[in-house]
Write a protein that holds these residues in place. Structure first.
Motif, PDB file in Angstrom:
ATOM      1  N   CYS A   1     -14.107  19.089  -4.029  1.00  9.32           N
ATOM      2  CA  CYS A   1     -12.730  19.522  -4.252  1.00  9.32           C
ATOM      3  C   CYS A   1     -11.775  18.331  -4.160  1.00  9.32           C
ATOM      4  N   ASP A   2     -10.705  18.428  -4.923  1.00 15.06           N
ATOM      5  CA  ASP A   2      -9.699  17.366  -4.961  1.00 15.06           C
ATOM      6  C   ASP A   2      -8.399  17.839  -4.314  1.00 15.06           C
ATOM      7  N   ALA A   3      -7.715  16.916  -3.710  1.00 15.88           N
ATOM      8  CA  ALA A   3      -6.349  17.141  -3.241  1.00 15.88           C
ATOM      9  C   ALA A   3      -5.428  16.226  -4.040  1.00 15.88           C
ATOM     10  N   ILE A   4      -4.297  16.747  -4.467  1.00 13.93           N
ATOM     11  CA  ILE A   4      -3.325  15.966  -5.220  1.00 13.93           C
ATOM     12  C   ILE A   4      -2.027  15.927  -4.426  1.00 13.93           C
ATOM     13  N   PHE A   5      -1.475  14.746  -4.252  1.00 16.81           N
ATOM     14  CA  PHE A   5      -0.203  14.645  -3.555  1.00 16.81           C
ATOM     15  C   PHE A   5       0.740  13.731  -4.313  1.00 16.81           C
ATOM     16  N   LEU A   6       2.003  13.751  -3.890  1.00 15.03           N
ATOM     17  CA  LEU A   6       3.079  13.103  -4.623  1.00 15.03           C
ATOM     18  C   LEU A   6       3.826  12.158  -3.699  1.00 15.03           C
ATOM     19  N   ASP A   7       3.924  10.875  -4.098  1.00 18.79           N
ATOM     20  CA  ASP A   7       4.727   9.884  -3.386  1.00 18.79           C
ATOM     21  C   ASP A   7       6.011   9.620  -4.147  1.00 18.79           C
ATOM     22  N   ALA A   8       7.048   9.243  -3.437  1.00 15.31           N
ATOM     23  CA  ALA A   8       8.338   8.969  -4.071  1.00 15.31           C
ATOM     24  C   ALA A   8       9.022   7.793  -3.401  1.00 15.31           C
ATOM     25  N   SER A   9       9.818   7.064  -4.206  1.00 14.57           N
ATOM     26  CA  SER A   9      10.669   5.988  -3.699  1.00 14.57           C
ATOM     27  C   SER A   9      12.076   6.201  -4.244  1.00 14.57           C
TER      28      SER A   9
ATOM     29  N   VAL B   1       0.849  -1.185   0.000  1.00 14.71           N
ATOM     30  CA  VAL B   1       0.000   0.000   0.000  1.00 14.71           C
ATOM     31  C   VAL B   1       0.886   1.238   0.000  1.00 14.71           C
ATOM     32  N   LEU B   2       0.590   2.195  -0.876  1.00 13.91           N
ATOM     33  CA  LEU B   2       1.333   3.445  -0.924  1.00 13.91           C
ATOM     34  C   LEU B   2       0.854   4.385   0.170  1.00 13.91           C
ATOM     35  N   PRO B   3       1.751   5.232   0.696  1.00 11.18           N
ATOM     36  CA  PRO B   3       1.356   6.131   1.791  1.00 11.18           C
ATOM     37  C   PRO B   3       0.453   7.258   1.296  1.00 11.18           C
ATOM     38  N   GLU B   4      -0.373   7.753   2.214  1.00 17.87           N
ATOM     39  CA  GLU B   4      -1.250   8.883   1.956  1.00 17.87           C
ATOM     40  C   GLU B   4      -1.130   9.863   3.116  1.00 17.87           C
ATOM     41  N   PRO B   5      -1.346  11.159   2.862  1.00 20.85           N
ATOM     42  CA  PRO B   5      -1.342  12.114   3.971  1.00 20.85           C
ATOM     43  C   PRO B   5      -2.466  11.805   4.957  1.00 20.85           C
ATOM     44  N   PRO B   6      -2.329  12.220   6.199  1.00 21.07           N
ATOM     45  CA  PRO B   6      -3.406  11.996   7.168  1.00 21.07           C
ATOM     46  C   PRO B   6      -4.698  12.673   6.734  1.00 21.07           C
ATOM     47  N   GLY B   7      -5.811  12.024   7.020  1.00 22.89           N
ATOM     48  CA  GLY B   7      -7.111  12.640   6.801  1.00 22.89           C
ATOM     49  C   GLY B   7      -7.623  12.565   5.388  1.00 22.89           C
ATOM     50  N   THR B   8      -7.129  11.629   4.579  1.00 19.99           N
ATOM     51  CA  THR B   8      -7.690  11.473   3.229  1.00 19.99           C
ATOM     52  C   THR B   8      -8.983  10.680   3.343  1.00 19.99           C
ATOM     53  N   PRO B   9     -10.146  11.294   3.091  1.00 19.39           N
ATOM     54  CA  PRO B   9     -11.412  10.668   3.457  1.00 19.39           C
ATOM     55  C   PRO B   9     -11.853   9.524   2.568  1.00 19.39           C
ATOM     56  N   GLN B  10     -11.390   9.473   1.330  1.00 19.66           N
ATOM     57  CA  GLN B  10     -11.854   8.425   0.431  1.00 19.66           C
ATOM     58  C   GLN B  10     -10.713   7.550  -0.051  1.00 19.66           C
ATOM     59  N   GLY B  11      -9.536   7.708   0.489  1.00 18.99           N
ATOM     60  CA  GLY B  11      -8.375   7.079  -0.099  1.00 18.99           C
ATOM     61  C   GLY B  11      -7.967   7.839  -1.341  1.00 18.99           C
TER      62      GLY B  11
END
Length: 413
Positions: free
Chosen positions: A362-370, A323-333
């Protein structure tokens, strides 16, 4: 697929990756892209000025396959529908395995009434994806839905191939190996450094209720083909040098090339995407990154698995999906994963989150990295959750790209 106006470069760009999103009600950091710089007259004449021509990549030959689930409803002639049509007895064909001699290997074990008694004609295409071979820029492979029944949303994925930079498309057909599912959907592919083409597929089962509606969760025993998993993320590989429609590899270690599999109750894998690290200076050259989400009880959970490509079109075992990480409080994944690999081998993916509690306003966009070839991941950037999607009920898929030089905002990192 939705067309959308890309109005603003939002950032910051981290280590050479830039995020793009539709216009937002709030200001975002980064320079504005120029708009309205081309007149209507200039646009109208641009096709001729730039010698642009259209080529029908999927016309001129008959494509047929034996569907796992027949669908007899004919909604024609309204909107051009005409039902499911048996394969014509004559005419130029793709040379693919149409299933004329009998069911495909993946259809063994189907319940009575499945698969279809005869091959059916491919009558439509949609949702295209196009890739360029890094070993030969004149070699292109596209993929799209290969539709046997538009009324029933009944299709596999197909491919079309050019060896002369898109002037002609002499090879095409359905992508074989996963005919034992009702549908294969959401075409996307990638080449490795040796010119092997990897198609990441989403085969899944459903049946039709008496009223013609879809039943996506009848339970394993009642599914059209209980011998295969209900839903899978899977791979088919077209080896470099293949010249006929049937030259695909869809098995790994003696079984179908599953990346992940799911039952039909409480799961909905979707939005799969693939990227392959073709950077010569990367510590993980030719690593394949497969990403998707599972709508588990309506919450989108983002996943990743990886394997290493080999020159002959085979690959190592897939890693255990994580599972990839998400910021806290993402209500729908989060969904809409879009992996890219930077020249140093760092893997980035965007993720989009929508807020159902506020009617998906409204949408939130975030960026994961490895930084270690997909083994570990962290969230490295988050945009404010104030991006208004074009339609209030539809999440906003972002666009992204990885540059070959670090962006100025990455200096000193």
């Amino acid at each position: 697929m939705r067309l959308r106006r890309i109005a603003q470069l939002v950032g910051p760009a981290l280590l050479g990756l830039s995020l793009f999103s539709p216009s937002s009600s709030s200001a975002a950091a980064g320079p504005a892209l120029p708009q309205g710089t081309q007149s209507d007259d200039a646009y109208a004449t641009s096709r001729a000025a730039n010698a642009v021509s259209n080529v029908q990549a999927t016309s001129g030959v008959l494509s047929c396959y034996r569907p796992e689930v027949p669908y007899g409803v004919d909604s024609g002639p309204a909107e051009g529908y005409s039902g499911m049509t048996p394969c014509p007895a004559s005419g130029p064909t793709t040379g693919e395995d149409a299933g004329t001699a009998g069911p495909y290997a993946s259809q063994a074990g189907s319940n009575p009434g499945y698969p279809a008694a005869t091959p059916m004609l491919v009558k439509g295409h949609s949702e295209s994806d196009l890739r360029i071979d890094p070993t030969n820029p004149a070699h292109l492979i596209g993929s799209s839905k290969w539709v046997a029944s538009a009324e029933g949303y009944n299709h596999l994925l197909g491919f079309f191939e050019s060896f002369d930079g898109g002037h002609s498309w002499p090879v095409q057909g359905h992508i074989p190996g996963y005919e034992g599912w009702t549908d294969n959907t959401d075409p996307v592919g990638a080449f490795d450094s040796w010119g092997n083409y990897y198609s990441l597929l989403l085969p899944y089962q459903f049946s039709y209720d008496p009223d013609g509606s879809h039943d996506f969760a009848p339970g394993a025993a009642q599914e059209p083909n209980p011998a295969v998993p209900s839903q899978v993320i899977s791979v088919a590989v077209r080896p470099h040098g293949a010249t006929t429609a049937t030259q695909w590899v869809s098995t790994h270690a003696g079984h179908p090339d599953y990346v992940a599999s799911y039952d039909s109750v409480g799961n909905g894998p979707d939005k799969q995407w693939i990227a392959i690290d073709t950077n010569p200076g990367s510590p993980h050259p030719n690593r394949i990154y497969a990403m998707w989400v599972d709508f588990h009880s309506r919450t989108a959970v983002p996943y990743l698995a990886y394997a290493d490509a080999r020159p002959d079109g085979t690959h190592t075992d897939w890693s255990t999906p994580q599972v990839l990480p998400e910021p806290p409080g993402t209500p729908q994944g989060a969904t809409y994963l879009l992996p890219h690999v930077a020249p140093d081998g760092t893997v980035y993916t965007t993720l989009t989150n929508s807020d159902p509690a506020h009617r998906f306003c409204c949408d939130a966009i975030f960026l994961d990295a490895s930084h270690d070839g997909g083994r570990t991941w962290s969230t490295v950037s988050t945009l404010p959750g104030t991006i208004t999607p074009p339609r209030a009920s539809t999440p906003t898929p972002p666009s992204a790209t990885a540059s070959r030089t670090p962006s100025p905002s990455a200096a000193g990192r």
